[in-house]
Write a protein that holds these residues in place. Structure first.
Motif, PDB file in Angstrom:
ATOM      1  N   UNK A   1       0.863  -1.192   0.000  1.00 22.99           N
ATOM      2  CA  UNK A   1       0.000   0.000   0.000  1.00 22.99           C
ATOM      3  C   UNK A   1       0.896   1.237   0.000  1.00 22.99           C
ATOM      4  N   UNK A   2       0.904   1.976  -1.092  1.00 20.19           N
ATOM      5  CA  UNK A   2       1.798   3.136  -1.195  1.00 20.19           C
ATOM      6  C   UNK A   2       1.183   4.400  -0.622  1.00 20.19           C
ATOM      7  N   UNK A   3      -0.055   4.325  -0.129  1.00 13.32           N
ATOM      8  CA  UNK A   3      -0.647   5.436   0.612  1.00 13.32           C
ATOM      9  C   UNK A   3      -1.421   4.868   1.796  1.00 13.32           C
ATOM     10  N   UNK A   4      -1.761   5.757   2.710  1.00 12.21           N
ATOM     11  CA  UNK A   4      -2.341   5.342   3.980  1.00 12.21           C
ATOM     12  C   UNK A   4      -3.780   4.855   3.875  1.00 12.21           C
ATOM     13  N   UNK A   5      -4.547   5.390   2.920  1.00 13.02           N
ATOM     14  CA  UNK A   5      -5.975   5.072   2.883  1.00 13.02           C
ATOM     15  C   UNK A   5      -6.236   3.577   2.724  1.00 13.02           C
ATOM     16  N   UNK A   6      -5.492   2.943   1.811  1.00 13.90           N
ATOM     17  CA  UNK A   6      -5.721   1.522   1.582  1.00 13.90           C
ATOM     18  C   UNK A   6      -5.204   0.679   2.750  1.00 13.90           C
ATOM     19  N   UNK A   7      -4.113   1.123   3.380  1.00 17.11           N
ATOM     20  CA  UNK A   7      -3.622   0.421   4.565  1.00 17.11           C
ATOM     21  C   UNK A   7      -4.687   0.427   5.650  1.00 17.11           C
ATOM     22  N   UNK A   8      -5.229   1.607   5.933  1.00 18.56           N
ATOM     23  CA  UNK A   8      -6.234   1.718   6.991  1.00 18.56           C
ATOM     24  C   UNK A   8      -7.487   0.922   6.658  1.00 18.56           C
ATOM     25  N   UNK A   9      -7.897   0.941   5.393  1.00 18.66           N
ATOM     26  CA  UNK A   9      -9.094   0.202   4.995  1.00 18.66           C
ATOM     27  C   UNK A   9      -8.895  -1.298   5.146  1.00 18.66           C
TER      28      UNK A   9
ATOM     29  N   UNK B   1       5.916   5.498   4.141  1.00 17.38           N
ATOM     30  CA  UNK B   1       6.562   6.139   5.287  1.00 17.38           C
ATOM     31  C   UNK B   1       5.638   7.142   5.960  1.00 17.38           C
ATOM     32  N   UNK B   2       4.607   7.588   5.265  1.00 21.02           N
ATOM     33  CA  UNK B   2       3.685   8.578   5.820  1.00 21.02           C
ATOM     34  C   UNK B   2       2.510   7.932   6.545  1.00 21.02           C
ATOM     35  N   UNK B   3       2.522   6.634   6.667  1.00 17.64           N
ATOM     36  CA  UNK B   3       1.428   5.935   7.330  1.00 17.64           C
ATOM     37  C   UNK B   3       1.394   6.256   8.824  1.00 17.64           C
ATOM     38  N   UNK B   4       0.250   6.711   9.293  1.00 20.52           N
ATOM     39  CA  UNK B   4       0.048   6.982  10.714  1.00 20.52           C
ATOM     40  C   UNK B   4      -1.131   6.203  11.288  1.00 20.52           C
ATOM     41  N   UNK B   5      -1.977   5.688  10.390  1.00 18.81           N
ATOM     42  CA  UNK B   5      -3.187   5.013  10.829  1.00 18.81           C
ATOM     43  C   UNK B   5      -3.301   3.648  10.161  1.00 18.81           C
ATOM     44  N   UNK B   6      -3.619   2.616  10.957  1.00 18.41           N
ATOM     45  CA  UNK B   6      -3.602   2.641  12.423  1.00 18.41           C
ATOM     46  C   UNK B   6      -2.166   2.712  12.929  1.00 18.41           C
ATOM     47  N   UNK B   7      -1.951   3.235  14.142  1.00 14.89           N
ATOM     48  CA  UNK B   7      -0.581   3.425  14.639  1.00 14.89           C
ATOM     49  C   UNK B   7       0.257   2.158  14.620  1.00 14.89           C
ATOM     50  N   UNK B   8      -0.367   1.008  14.860  1.00 13.10           N
ATOM     51  CA  UNK B   8       0.417  -0.223  14.931  1.00 13.10           C
ATOM     52  C   UNK B   8       0.971  -0.665  13.577  1.00 13.10           C
ATOM     53  N   UNK B   9       0.448  -0.103  12.501  1.00 11.72           N
ATOM     54  CA  UNK B   9       0.930  -0.508  11.174  1.00 11.72           C
ATOM     55  C   UNK B   9       2.418  -0.235  11.016  1.00 11.72           C
TER      56      UNK B   9
END
Length: 277
Positions: A9-17, A32-40
């Motif tokens: 996932x190159x952006x946070x939205x798909x990681x969080x989803x 590297x800009x992933x903040x959500x969820x914190x545990x990721x």
């Protein structure tokens, strides 16, 4: 398990989803800009930034699907495709697009029901917030600033959330412009829009009130009142995905409703400048 099992996932939205769907085990690389969820950040290796990506790092985690976002990652996606990787690049710029992204992601991983259920939960929250916003007796004019120099106003999904929360987007006529350069305004235009509330969310940069008000001609008695200039964390509002649909909306709603109550109380005392307003 069907569908892709190793996803970058190159952006946070798909990681969080994916985390929200309970499918985080499929993720093998994040931004590297992933903040959500914190545990990721503790659980997944960082293999990209936003406009930069380490192709070799991505290849090393052996993904069977790479997820990108927008024209800003188009070149990265093209490079990865040339390396023989499967890539899907989303390009959502509205609330409808963000909801569609969630549903599409569910189908991509062969978990359509999970995608539908997650999107439906976000839709329910939007409907409830819209009803609360519509019930306000006063609807504050909101100036949302994405960048200070040049001044860039909010993109479409931000303006839509402002209106759902009961506010009036001061630059609604510009929000459909997908490119930031097309949402540039000057100080005179901002002040002419007569905002009741200034919401600053400087993308990747900490908001500094002194810097904002140091711009020649910027600010008026209204925005200098306590609580009329507020920072909204860019991590919860400037990514068109779960964060904006939940915490971002909640933050907007809290500030807009507070100012609406203040304005209603002021009107009941005879208007600005009267009765202590």
């Amino acid at each position: 398990m069907d569908g892709p099992r190793r996803i970058v996932c190159m952006t946070e939205e798909t990681t969080e989803a994916l985390y929200a769907m309970g499918e985080e085990d499929r993720i093998v690389g994040i931004s590297a800009f992933t903040k959500r969820p914190p545990r990721a950040r503790d659980e997944k290796p960082v293999v990209s930034q936003f406009i930069k990506a380490d192709v070799e790092k991505i290849k090393a985690v052996k993904p069977d699907l790479v997820l990108g976002f927008s024209d800003l990652q188009a070149d990265i996606c093209a490079d990865l495709i040339r390396e023989g990787l499967d890539v899907y690049c989303f390009n959502q710029r509205s609330l409808a697009g963000a909801l569609r992204m969630v549903r599409t992601l569910g189908r991509l991983i062969d978990e359509k029901e999970k995608g539908e259920a997650l999107a439906a939960s976000y839709e329910s929250g939007l409907r409830a917030a819209k009803a609360r916003g519509a019930a306000l007796k006063v609807h504050p004019r909101i100036y949302f600033e994405e960048w200070p120099d040049p001044i860039i106003t909010g993109i479409r999904w931000v303006g839509e959330l402002i209106e759902i929360a009961g506010g009036v987007d001061c630059f609604a006529q510009l929000r459909d412009k997908a490119l930031a350069k097309d949402r540039i305004v000057d100080v005179a235009a901002v002040m002419a829009s007569e905002p009741d509330l200034y919401l600053a969310s400087w993308c990747g940069k900490k908001f500094r009130e002194k810097e904002a008000f140091a711009r020649e001609g910027f600010g008026n008695d209204q925005l200098r009142q306590p609580g009329r200039t507020v920072e909204i964390d860019s991590a919860i509002i400037l990514a068109p995905g779960p964060a904006a649909l939940t915490d971002g909306l909640a933050a907007l709603e809290s500030e807009i409703h507070r100012v609406a109550r203040e304005m209603e109380g002021c009107e009941s005392k005879g208007g600005p400048g009267k009765g202590g307003c």
